[in-house]
Enzyme design. Structure first.
Site, PDB file in Angstrom:
ATOM      1  N   GLY A 123     -10.510  -2.067 -32.430  1.00  0.00           N
ATOM      2  CA  GLY A 123     -11.423  -1.122 -32.396  1.00  0.00           C
ATOM      3  C   GLY A 123     -11.150   0.185 -31.632  1.00  0.00           C
ATOM      4  N   GLY A 141     -13.244   2.852 -31.357  1.00  0.00           N
ATOM      5  CA  GLY A 141     -14.512   3.417 -30.804  1.00  0.00           C
ATOM      6  C   GLY A 141     -14.437   3.641 -29.100  1.00  0.00           C
ATOM      7  N   PHE A 142     -15.809   3.555 -28.447  1.00  0.00           N
ATOM      8  CA  PHE A 142     -15.629   4.158 -27.180  1.00  0.00           C
ATOM      9  C   PHE A 142     -14.974   3.120 -26.306  1.00  0.00           C
ATOM     10  CE2 PHE A 142     -19.427   6.392 -28.988  1.00  0.00           C
ATOM     11  CZ  PHE A 142     -19.085   7.699 -28.475  1.00  0.00           C
ATOM     12  N   GLY A 143     -15.222   2.111 -26.334  1.00  0.00           N
ATOM     13  CA  GLY A 143     -14.404   0.932 -25.477  1.00  0.00           C
ATOM     14  C   GLY A 143     -13.136   0.827 -25.835  1.00  0.00           C
ATOM     15  N   GLU A 164     -34.974   9.775 -32.449  1.00  0.00           N
ATOM     16  CA  GLU A 164     -34.007  10.995 -32.603  1.00  0.00           C
ATOM     17  C   GLU A 164     -34.102  11.251 -34.240  1.00  0.00           C
ATOM     18  OE1 GLU A 164     -31.205  10.928 -28.862  1.00  0.00           O
ATOM     19  OE2 GLU A 164     -30.222  10.304 -30.799  1.00  0.00           O
ATOM     20  N   ASP A 196     -20.374  -3.146 -27.471  1.00  0.00           N
ATOM     21  CA  ASP A 196     -21.517  -3.694 -28.412  1.00  0.00           C
ATOM     22  C   ASP A 196     -21.486  -5.079 -28.559  1.00  0.00           C
ATOM     23  OD1 ASP A 196     -22.755  -1.313 -28.242  1.00  0.00           O
ATOM     24  OD2 ASP A 196     -22.740  -0.879 -30.323  1.00  0.00           O
ATOM     25  N   ALA A 208     -22.775   3.544 -25.206  1.00  0.00           N
ATOM     26  CA  ALA A 208     -21.241   3.958 -24.809  1.00  0.00           C
ATOM     27  C   ALA A 208     -20.836   3.811 -23.422  1.00  0.00           C
ATOM     28  CB  ALA A 208     -21.269   5.555 -25.596  1.00  0.00           C
TER      29      ALA A 208
END
Ligand SMILES: Cc1cc2nc3c(=O)[nH]c(=O)nc-3n(C[C@H](O)[C@H](O)[C@H](O)COP(=O)(O)OP(=O)(O)OC[C@H]3O[C@@H](n4cnc5c(N)ncnc54)[C@H](O)[C@@H]3O)c2cc1C
Length: 416
Positions: free
Chosen positions: A13, A15-17, A172, A301, A317
């Site tokens: 992954g 992503g952010f992590g 949002e 997550d 995040a």
């Protein structure tokens, strides 16, 4: 030392992590393979702006190879992980098998429809670039169809936009849909009059329920001032594409349901066959490793950890990034025979924007709202975007939108 003999750390992954973990292993005596089904890192916090025609998808995505180009000990592979075989320390992917000495699993989450089949079939999720583009196309198509619809009730249903979920994403999105529709009515679809309805459904007694009640109230007032109907304690029970059915009776005639009501960990974590907490997140030790497998770390997550007060850490995040850093450090510690460290979350605070000049922010005991919170939100999100070009283009789009009330990307681009 021969690079082939170095321990092989696989990060699943980007992503952010996953990205943070990869960076933390730069220059260390390990071989790193970073895997993702996409060749880009996606900045999910701005997906709703793609969905509401404010910015283009390429402004919030950045190629992973470009981000990590200089990291000599890292290889990126674009592959979809199908299963994790812990007994053989191997990932089974659509591109073949990949063996690991240590695994950092950072596969994030996916939309959760809570077993509501009709909602899963007909609602629009907001988790990927494809989802955001599908929403943008759909919203604009509803306006085109409404302009050609002679029947008033049918036209009303085309122009009713329902968002489910009063968390930050739902709030949002509802605010941005209200602003987009107001703008479209003034510019491109003037003939449609004032038939547009934007409805936000929240299951609990208040929106943004992770913030203090007074901030929830401010956010609700700001949404109502934009024309959003906020309905609390409202649960969706079904959606056939024309009616949103609510629990306890009642329905809303609408062809649009945007689902921001829940996520669960990415499905591939189920193959770990390891105990899970809420939202199917994998329970981890304080040092982020699996209870019975010190070679596997789960972060972000996908991981379930409590924050001391018995509540799970939020799916945001900063948690993923801080855990990515620690998981990488703990992998190295274990390889060196050192003790691993437990995770401690440093909460930077929460922000949610409701639209033009409106946001709420809670940073520790500090709370603010309105223009100041919105300015902080703009700066924080701009700084976190990857790539100078992306920052510049997003800034120009925001400024244009702010000054001229103009959404830049009002294109209908259906998939063929
Ligand atoms: C619409 C929206 C708005 C949000 N707004 C905010 C916000 O304002 N602030 C905030 O802090 N957080 C926000 N979040 C939450 C935040 O994006 C997540 O908490 C964060 O992305 C989690 O990081 P992660 O590394 O765990 O997973 P992700 O960043 O989701 O990365 C997971 C990666 O794994 C890859 N992957 C998944 N499964 C597989 C597989 N089987 N094979 C290969 N690759 C796979 C994915 O492609 C992805 O690149 C928002 C989320 C959404 C959806």
């Amino acid at each position: 030392m021969n690079a082939e003999k170095l321990p092989h750390i696989v990060i699943a992954g980007a992503g952010f992590g996953g990205l943070r973990a990869a960076r933390a292993l730069a220059g260390k005596p390990v071989r790193v393979t970073l895997l993702d089904r996409n060749n880009f890192h996606l900045f999910q916090p701005l997906l709703y702006q793609v969905a509401t025609a404010g910015i283009s998808p390429d402004e919030i995505a950045y190629p992973v190879r470009a981000i990590l180009r200089r990291q000599k000990n890292l290889n990126f592979r674009m592959a979809e992980i199908q299963r994790i075989d812990r007994a053989r320390q191997t990932l089974i992917t659509d591109q073949g098998e990949i063996a690991y000495d240590a695994l950092i699993l950072a596969v994030g989450s996916q939309t959760n429809f809570f077993g509501l089949d009709s909602v899963a079939r007909n609602a629009l999720g907001l988790k990927s670039i494809q989802d955001a583009q599908a929403i943008r196309n759909h919203l604009l198509c509803m306006f085109e169809a409404a302009l050609q619809e002679p029947d008033e009730a049918a036209r009303q249903a085309l122009l009713t936009f329902v968002v489910a979920g009063g968390g930050p994403s739902g709030v949002e999105t509802a605010g941005a849909v209200a602003e987009l529709t107001a703008m479209l009515l003034k510019s491109d679809y003037r003939g449609l009059g004032s038939q547009v309805r934007v409805v936000l459904l929240e299951g609990t007694g208040r929106i943004l329920n992770h913030l203090d009640p007074d901030l929830s109230e401010s956010a609700e007032r700001a949404l109502r001032a934009k024309g959003v109907e906020v309905r609390l304690e409202s649960f969706v029970e079904g959606f056939d594409g024309a009616q949103v059915r609510l629990k306890g009776g009642g329905s809303i005639a609408a062809h649009t349901l945007i689902w921001a009501a829940g996520v669960r960990s990415a499905g591939v974590v189920d193959s770990l066959d390891s105990p899970q907490g809420s939202q199917n997140r994998v329970r981890v030790n304080p040092d982020l490793s699996l209870p019975d497998d010190p070679r596997v770390y789960v972060i972000g997550d996908a991981a379930y950890q409590e924050n001391g007060g018995g509540k799970p850490l939020p799916m945001v995040a900063p948690v993923a990034m801080q855990q990515g850093q620690l998981a990488a450090e703990n992998v190295l510690a274990r390889l060196d025979g050192r003790e691993t460290r437990p995770f401690q979350y440093k909460d930077p605070g929460s922000l949610a924007t409701i639209g033009r000049s409106q946001a709420v922010a809670q940073l520790g005991r500090l709370k603010f709202r309105g223009f100041l919170a919105w300015a902080v939100w703009l700066v924080v999100h701009l700084m976190q975007l990857v790539g100078f070009r992306n920052r510049l283009v997003v800034l120009i789009n925001w400024a244009w939108d702010y000054l001229f009330y103009e959404r830049a990307v009002r294109l209908i681009t259906p998939e063929r």
